[in-house]
Scaffold this motif. Structure first.
Motif, short mmCIF file in Angstrom:
data_model
loop_
_atom_site.label_atom_id
_atom_site.label_comp_id
_atom_site.label_asym_id
_atom_site.label_seq_id
_atom_site.Cartn_x
_atom_site.Cartn_y
_atom_site.Cartn_z
N UNK A 65 0.41 -0.88 -0.04
CA UNK A 65 -0.15 -0.15 -0.57
C UNK A 65 0.90 1.24 0.43
N UNK A 66 0.32 1.73 -1.36
CA UNK A 66 1.16 3.39 -0.60
C UNK A 66 0.49 4.72 -0.08
N UNK A 67 0.99 6.17 -0.22
CA UNK A 67 0.19 7.19 0.19
C UNK A 67 -1.18 6.70 -0.60
N UNK A 107 -2.37 -1.31 -5.21
CA UNK A 107 -1.77 -0.85 -3.70
C UNK A 107 -3.78 -0.36 -2.82
N UNK A 108 -4.48 -0.51 -3.76
CA UNK A 108 -5.56 -0.86 -2.08
C UNK A 108 -6.02 -2.18 -2.46
N UNK A 109 -5.95 -2.80 -2.69
CA UNK A 109 -5.95 -4.43 -2.29
C UNK A 109 -5.04 -5.06 -1.52
N UNK A 134 -3.94 -6.22 4.34
CA UNK A 134 -3.23 -5.57 5.22
C UNK A 134 -5.06 -5.53 6.43
N UNK A 135 -5.61 -4.76 6.63
CA UNK A 135 -6.52 -4.52 6.82
C UNK A 135 -7.42 -5.92 7.71
N UNK A 188 -5.37 -7.26 10.86
CA UNK A 188 -5.39 -6.17 11.26
C UNK A 188 -6.42 -6.98 12.49
N UNK A 189 -7.18 -6.40 12.07
CA UNK A 189 -8.63 -7.28 12.28
C UNK A 189 -8.60 -8.69 12.93
N UNK A 190 -8.29 -9.87 12.46
CA UNK A 190 -7.74 -11.14 12.90
C UNK A 190 -6.92 -10.82 13.99
#
Length: 262
Positions: free
Chosen positions: A55-57, A233-235, A240-241, A244-246
């Protein structure tokens, strides 16, 4: 049997097992026309992922949509597990050996639970997709049916592991069925039942991602949308999200279990 012959026999069994596994791999590779040399180029795929899926900016502008889909996925997983847990506990009480009213009903419930839990989550999603179309309710039902089968079997085994002497003692005093359940069964199984529920929520969050790919909902749909539109990038941010949730859910589950068992 001497120690030398014992270890020689163990080595022979291990050699035969390794040979059998290699033969199975060779047969499968031959049938599927799989080139074993493809492993030599594995680093190329990893390099591509490292370059494109970081992921980027610019990916941060999608965070709002990702977070919304993530919350929907979490709610579906928690709701399906909670509802399935209530039904599973009732079925487990009727299907377990110490609390089941008769053998025929116990076998019927065991068979029902086995059928539900042996159909994979993808199978449930595809079966329900034709009837309920692409929506959150379809994902809810798919997770519900799988959770119902798994939790029913887990709860039955938990009930059958408790000390039956407490149940028999209450029955001798004239306690009815519901008094026995409330005073001898539920207090004993509360902690393991909670552990199973928390485990199932964690598992359903992962499965809900896959279900979302098929039902067009939740975080799975968002990942599929970004990936197919070449927005890597969004994928990658979606992946990553999910991680983090798991991790967050697993941490909260561990804290709850410690508080309950303390």
């Amino acid at each position: 049997m001497t120690m030398t012959s014992f270890f020689r026999k163990k080595r022979l069994h291990l050699t035969l097992l390794i040979g059998l596994l290699l033969a199975a791999y060779a047969a499968a590779a031959l049938i599927l026309n799989f080139n074993s040399l493809s492993f030599l180029y594995l680093h190329l795929g990893i390099d591509w992922l490292a370059v494109n899926f970081i992921p980027n900016s610019q990916s941060l502008q999608y965070w709002g949509n990702i977070l919304q889909a993530l919350v929907r996925t979490l709610l579906v997983a928690v709701a399906s597990t909670s509802v399935a847990g209530v039904f599973a506990l009732g079925l487990a009480l009727l299907g377990a050996q110490p609390t089941g009213p008769n053998a025929a009903l116990r076998w019927l419930i065991r068979g029902f639970a086995s059928v539900l839990r042996n159909i994979p989550i993808v199978g449930w999603a595809l079966l329900l997709l034709f009837s309920f179309k692409q929506n959150d309710f379809t994902g809810f039902l798919a997770l519900f049916f799988l959770s119902l089968g798994f939790l029913t079997r887990a709860f039955m085994e938990t009930i059958e592991a408790i000390d039956v002497e407490k149940i028999q003692a209450l029955q001798v005093t004239g306690a009815n069925y519901w008094q026995v359940v409330a005073q001898a069964v539920l207090p004993e199984i509360l902690t393991p039942v909670l552990s199973w529920l928390l485990y199932m929520i964690e598992n359903n969050i992962r499965d809900a991602t896959l279900v979302g790919l098929l039902t067009g909902t939740g975080i799975g749909f968002v990942f599929d949308l970004y990936y197919k539109s070449l927005r890597y990038g969004p994928a990658g941010l979606v992946v990553l999200a999910i991680i983090m949730l798991v991790i967050a859910v697993e941490t909260v589950s561990s804290l709850i279990e410690r508080r309950v068992t303390a």
